[in-house]
Scaffold this motif. Structure first.
Motif, mmCIF file in Angstrom:
data_model
loop_
_atom_site.group_PDB
_atom_site.id
_atom_site.type_symbol
_atom_site.label_atom_id
_atom_site.label_comp_id
_atom_site.label_asym_id
_atom_site.label_seq_id
_atom_site.Cartn_x
_atom_site.Cartn_y
_atom_site.Cartn_z
ATOM 1 N N ILE A 82 -4.416 -0.171 8.897
ATOM 2 C CA ILE A 82 -4.369 -0.990 7.685
ATOM 3 C C ILE A 82 -5.028 -0.228 6.532
ATOM 4 N N ASP A 83 -6.139 0.419 6.833
ATOM 5 C CA ASP A 83 -6.834 1.195 5.801
ATOM 6 C C ASP A 83 -7.277 2.532 6.406
ATOM 7 N N PRO A 84 -6.583 3.614 6.061
ATOM 8 C CA PRO A 84 -6.915 4.919 6.649
ATOM 9 C C PRO A 84 -8.319 5.415 6.275
ATOM 10 N N THR A 85 -8.965 4.744 5.331
ATOM 11 C CA THR A 85 -10.309 5.160 4.919
ATOM 12 C C THR A 85 -11.390 4.218 5.447
ATOM 13 N N VAL A 119 -3.911 7.448 -0.448
ATOM 14 C CA VAL A 119 -4.031 5.989 -0.509
ATOM 15 C C VAL A 119 -4.245 5.663 -1.984
ATOM 16 N N LYS A 157 0.470 -2.302 1.599
ATOM 17 C CA LYS A 157 -0.478 -3.279 2.147
ATOM 18 C C LYS A 157 -0.098 -4.667 1.659
ATOM 19 N N PHE A 183 -0.079 -8.597 9.565
ATOM 20 C CA PHE A 183 -1.280 -7.837 9.867
ATOM 21 C C PHE A 183 -1.135 -6.376 9.429
ATOM 22 N N LEU A 184 -0.012 -5.789 9.732
ATOM 23 C CA LEU A 184 0.189 -4.366 9.451
ATOM 24 C C LEU A 184 0.792 -4.157 8.068
ATOM 25 N N ARG A 185 0.686 -2.926 7.586
ATOM 26 C CA ARG A 185 1.379 -2.557 6.354
ATOM 27 C C ARG A 185 2.892 -2.608 6.583
#
Lengths: 303, 258
Positions: free
Chosen positions: A270-273, B5, B43, B51-53
């Motif tokens: 969901i958040d690679p960071t 990102v 997102k 739940f997932l992108r």
């Protein structure tokens, strides 16, 4: 800045944040997003003695607050890892840990012995809890005797820090944990995924290719936290907590429950960071609570 | 290619169709280099069941306006949530991901771009890239009905456009593989994206005609960066990640029974 460093059975980590096996590749897949050296440890994809193709597609289905997967330990084998992957990751200045799996104690031990020769790998995580393979994997991790036999065999072959990853798909995780420690484990990590299932009601078929898969994500966090709390009270070795950690607050819950370190898995998708944010968030919590060191909150639940 | 990102800012959101939304987004800094066929992981906030992108192909890059476009079909709660974004909103995006369609080095190559349904989306940016490379593309676009054919005017600015609809309301009636252009003109290369049965039919035509063919797969995926190994396609080299080694595959790598 608080002191975030922790020591897991002789393995020094700059902070308690690790990545969970199978969710972070070999670390390199995330090198564009974060400085890999900012996290305490990276547990690379499950490695077996011989190459494995894994299970057929479909391997993943999204669920409420989580996901099911049945990847089935796809990997190119320990020889490929040693020759092709290790040279690429050995100079990353963090703890690069290999998750080791197998289908019999001899395979586990031989694979571990190969990893033992790699100078820059300070630890292995023994996977006796994969729910997605027919032979081995979780089969060893669901009885105290089975878990003991495979950990004993690996302990004789592997001289560095030996972490054993436990399955939640058992009647008493504490019994398994004690057995694994008796066999020589230096540390425990838990939980692996919870076995689950999803069905396509139009086709009246399971969605996953092998019908069942392992559930991960925030849906499993309360179960994981409870098991970490139970096991940390029952054993003398360090416990690494994982299961649905999405942010620093979740991570701090695990530390308070008795985990000496934590792993982040599904949240990376969901958040690679997220890993570096969690490390920062733990620091902020410690400062806010006047703690000099993360060790002050490990297992520090009020009575 | 370096992946980022980014918190992109929505510049416009339009509904070219009841089931589609076209999001245009920008950033304070120049957008990274992106190749045709690549995708992004979007997102989704505020959807309890998501739940997932969401992996979404790059529809177009407008370098002058520093915009990236996503043409999104509303399928479930996640994509419907994305459709509720308003100009000025922020959308967290991981991109660019995956490989790309081949842009031939030989400018005389005759390239046919075949898109079906929402699979037409990446064909726009591929067409623009081909034009920029000095290659004039031909488009063959199919849908159920005339109202389901989107961005046709933009395709027409880039090359010749041929259409099929299942109900005959635009272009020739039938499927893309039944269009007369396939027998009237010769092509050296086909790039296709759309429903899998359509891509398989296009791949079969290409193989039988000795035409190089690339298809864009959309296996269910989680990480988008080759870490989780969920989105694999079985190929001649074994299971490979669609998100990293794809989404674009030469049909000769695949094990499709065509």
């Amino acid at each position: 800045m608080a002191d975030l460093s922790v020591n897991i059975a002789g393995m020094q980590m700059k902070n308690p944040v690790m990545t969970a096996s199978g969710t972070f590749g070999y670390g390199l897949e995330y090198a564009d997003f974060i400085n890999l050296e900012d996290i305490g440890g990276i547990i690379v994809k499950g490695t077996t003695l011989k190459p494995r193709e894994g299970n057929p597609y479909p391997r993943m289905v999204e669920t409420a607050s989580g996901m099911l997967n049945c990847v089935g330990l796809q990997n190119k084998g320990v020889d490929y890892f040693c020759e092709n992957i290790y040279p690429q990751i050995k100079d990353i200045q963090t703890n690069m840990i290999v998750n080791v799996s197998g289908s019999c104690p001899e395979d586990y031990a031989e694979c571990a012995a190969r990893i033992n020769e790699l100078e820059r790998i300070p630890a292995i995580e023994l996977n006796i809890s994969c729910p997605n393979v027919k032979q081995g994997g979780m089969a060893f991790g669901v009885t105290p005797e089975g878990a003991y036999s495979v950990v004993k065999a690996v302990r004789e072959a592997y001289k560095k820090t030996l972490i054993v990853k436990l399955s939640p798909n058992v009647t008493s995780v504490v019994d398994i944990a004690r057995s694994v420690v008796d066999a020589g484990a230096d540390a425990l990590s838990l939980i692996n995924t919870l076995m689950g299932m999803a069905i396509d009601i139009e086709k009246r078929r399971p969605i996953l290719s092998i019908a069942t898969g392992g559930l991960s994500g925030p849906a499993v966090k309360p179960v994981a936290l409870r098991m970490v709390w139970q096991v940390a009270k029952a054993v003398q070795v360090p416990v690494i907590g994982l299961g649905g950690i999405m942010n620093a607050d979740d991570a701090i819950e695990f530390l308070l429950a008795g985990a000496s370190a934590i792993q982040i898995g599904t949240a990376n998708f969901i958040d690679p960071t997220v890993t570096v944010k969690v490390a920062q968030g733990i620091n902020d919590y410690l400062e806010r609570h006047g703690c000099k060191s993360v060790s002050e909150i490990i297992g520090a639940l009020e009575d | 290619m370096k992946k980022y990102v980014l918190d992109l800012k929505v510049t416009s959101t339009t509904r070219p169709h009841e089931r589609y939304v076209l999001l245009k987004l920008t950033h304070e800094n120049p957008l990274p280099e992106m190749l045709p066929g690549q995708f992004a992981e979007l997102k989704v906030d505020g959807s309890p069941s998501t739940f997932l992108r969401r992996p979404i192909s790059i529809n177009y890059i407008d370098r002058e306006r520093n915009e990236v476009w996503f043409l999104i079909q509303m399928v479930g709660d996640g994509t419907r949530k994305l459709a509720e974004l308003k100009p000025g909103d922020r959308l967290n995006v991981v991109m660019p991901l995956g490989n790309s369609f081949t842009v031939p080095e030989v400018k005389s190559e005759r390239v046919l771009l075949v898109g079906g349904g929402v699979g037409t989306a990446p064909m726009l940016y591929l067409g623009k890239t081909l034009v920029d490379a000095g290659i004039k593309p031909t488009f063959l676009l199919g849908a159920r009905s005339a109202k389901d054919l989107l961005e046709i005017d933009l395709f027409q600015e880039l090359g010749d456009v041929y259409l099929t609809t299942e109900d005959g309301s635009a272009g020739e009636q039938g499927f893309v593989t039944q269009h007369s252009i396939l027998t009237q003109q010769k092509f050296d290369r086909i790039a296709t994206c759309g429903p899998k049965p359509m891509m398989m039919a296009v791949a079969k035509f290409a193989r039988n005609s000795g035409i190089t063919c690339e298809v864009s797969l959309e296996n269910t995926m989680a990480c988008g960066v080759g870490a989780c190994l969920c989105c694999v396609e079985n190929t001649k080299e074994g299971h490979v990640c669609v998100c990293k080694e794809g989404p674009v595959f030469n049909i000769d790598r695949l094990l499709w029974q065509i």
